[in-house]
Design a protein around this motif. Sequence first.
Motif, PDB file in Angstrom:
ATOM      1  N   UNK A  62      28.109  24.480  52.259  1.00 39.64           N
ATOM      2  CA  UNK A  62      28.168  24.774  50.687  1.00 39.64           C
ATOM      3  C   UNK A  62      29.249  26.144  50.473  1.00 39.64           C
ATOM      4  N   UNK A  63      29.164  27.127  51.305  1.00 39.81           N
ATOM      5  CA  UNK A  63      29.885  28.316  51.142  1.00 39.81           C
ATOM      6  C   UNK A  63      31.358  28.276  51.532  1.00 39.81           C
ATOM      7  N   UNK A  64      31.633  27.405  52.394  1.00 39.95           N
ATOM      8  CA  UNK A  64      32.939  27.195  52.770  1.00 39.95           C
ATOM      9  C   UNK A  64      34.028  27.063  51.504  1.00 39.95           C
ATOM     10  N   UNK A  65      33.763  25.725  50.741  1.00 39.20           N
ATOM     11  CA  UNK A  65      34.667  25.489  49.782  1.00 39.20           C
ATOM     12  C   UNK A  65      34.678  26.485  48.416  1.00 39.20           C
ATOM     13  N   UNK A  66      33.436  27.198  48.436  1.00 35.41           N
ATOM     14  CA  UNK A  66      33.390  28.213  47.385  1.00 35.41           C
ATOM     15  C   UNK A  66      34.304  29.570  47.991  1.00 35.41           C
ATOM     16  N   UNK A  67      34.238  29.953  49.220  1.00 34.28           N
ATOM     17  CA  UNK A  67      35.070  31.004  49.651  1.00 34.28           C
ATOM     18  C   UNK A  67      36.668  30.633  49.609  1.00 34.28           C
ATOM     19  N   UNK A  68      36.873  29.249  49.910  1.00 34.72           N
ATOM     20  CA  UNK A  68      38.470  28.711  49.739  1.00 34.72           C
ATOM     21  C   UNK A  68      38.706  28.873  48.432  1.00 34.72           C
ATOM     22  N   UNK A  69      37.885  28.283  47.368  1.00 31.38           N
ATOM     23  CA  UNK A  69      38.342  28.473  45.926  1.00 31.38           C
ATOM     24  C   UNK A  69      38.508  29.948  45.300  1.00 31.38           C
ATOM     25  N   UNK A  70      38.168  30.679  46.136  1.00 29.27           N
ATOM     26  CA  UNK A  70      38.406  32.202  45.768  1.00 29.27           C
ATOM     27  C   UNK A  70      39.512  33.030  46.717  1.00 29.27           C
ATOM     28  N   UNK A  71      40.467  32.170  47.222  1.00 30.50           N
ATOM     29  CA  UNK A  71      41.256  32.172  47.978  1.00 30.50           C
ATOM     30  C   UNK A  71      40.996  33.065  49.030  1.00 30.50           C
ATOM     31  N   UNK A  72      40.023  32.671  49.905  1.00 27.97           N
ATOM     32  CA  UNK A  72      39.664  33.673  51.155  1.00 27.97           C
ATOM     33  C   UNK A  72      39.644  32.596  52.315  1.00 27.97           C
ATOM     34  N   UNK A  73      40.534  33.032  53.433  1.00 23.71           N
ATOM     35  CA  UNK A  73      40.316  32.245  54.724  1.00 23.71           C
ATOM     36  C   UNK A  73      39.005  32.575  55.305  1.00 23.71           C
ATOM     37  N   UNK A  74      38.626  31.678  56.035  1.00 25.64           N
ATOM     38  CA  UNK A  74      37.155  31.897  56.495  1.00 25.64           C
ATOM     39  C   UNK A  74      37.385  31.886  58.247  1.00 25.64           C
ATOM     40  N   UNK A  75      37.219  33.022  58.740  1.00 26.73           N
ATOM     41  CA  UNK A  75      37.627  32.993  60.150  1.00 26.73           C
ATOM     42  C   UNK A  75      36.174  32.752  60.966  1.00 26.73           C
ATOM     43  N   UNK A  82      39.508  28.373  58.631  1.00 28.91           N
ATOM     44  CA  UNK A  82      39.798  27.423  57.602  1.00 28.91           C
ATOM     45  C   UNK A  82      40.665  28.020  56.710  1.00 28.91           C
ATOM     46  N   UNK A  83      41.527  27.398  56.145  1.00 30.74           N
ATOM     47  CA  UNK A  83      42.432  27.955  54.762  1.00 30.74           C
ATOM     48  C   UNK A  83      42.734  27.232  54.000  1.00 30.74           C
TER      49      UNK A  83
END
Length: 129
Positions: A62-75, A82-83
Motif C-alpha cells: 500500500x505504501x509503494x504507490x503512495x510514495x510514487x504519487x509523492x514523486x519519491x523513488x523507493x530504493x 521503484x520509480x
Amino acid sequence: MPVFYKVVKIKTPLSKDGKKEMYYPRVASRKKEGINDLAERISDVSSFNKGDVIGILEVFTQLIPTLLKNNTSVELGELGTFSLHISAEGVDEEEKVNRYRIKKSKIAFRPSNRLKNELNTIDYRKIPK
C-alpha cells in the motif's frame, strides 16, 4: 534450479533479411507465489511469525504507490529501485508542453547490480517437445 523456456514463432514484418517469421525463446512453466507464500518463506528463515510478515508486506504494497504519487523513488537496498515514469505526446514548442500531453504513467523497476549479477548465473533449459 533451472529456468525453462519454450520456442515460439513470431511474425516479423520489419525483418532486415526479409524473413516473415522468426523463432525466439520465451520463459515457460513459470510459477507464482503470493504474499502468503512469501510470508511463510520469510518466517521460515527469520524470527518473525507469518502473520507479522503478512501485515508488513500488506502495508508495504500500500505504501509503494503512495510514495510514487509523492514523486519519491523507493530504493530497496540490494533488490533495486521503484520509480515513476511518464509517456507523453511530443510537441514542437516548449510553451505547448503541459500536463495534458502526459498520456500514461508507469512504474519502473531498476534492479541493483547485485541482483543483475545474480540473474547472469541462470541455468536456462529448453523444454523438450
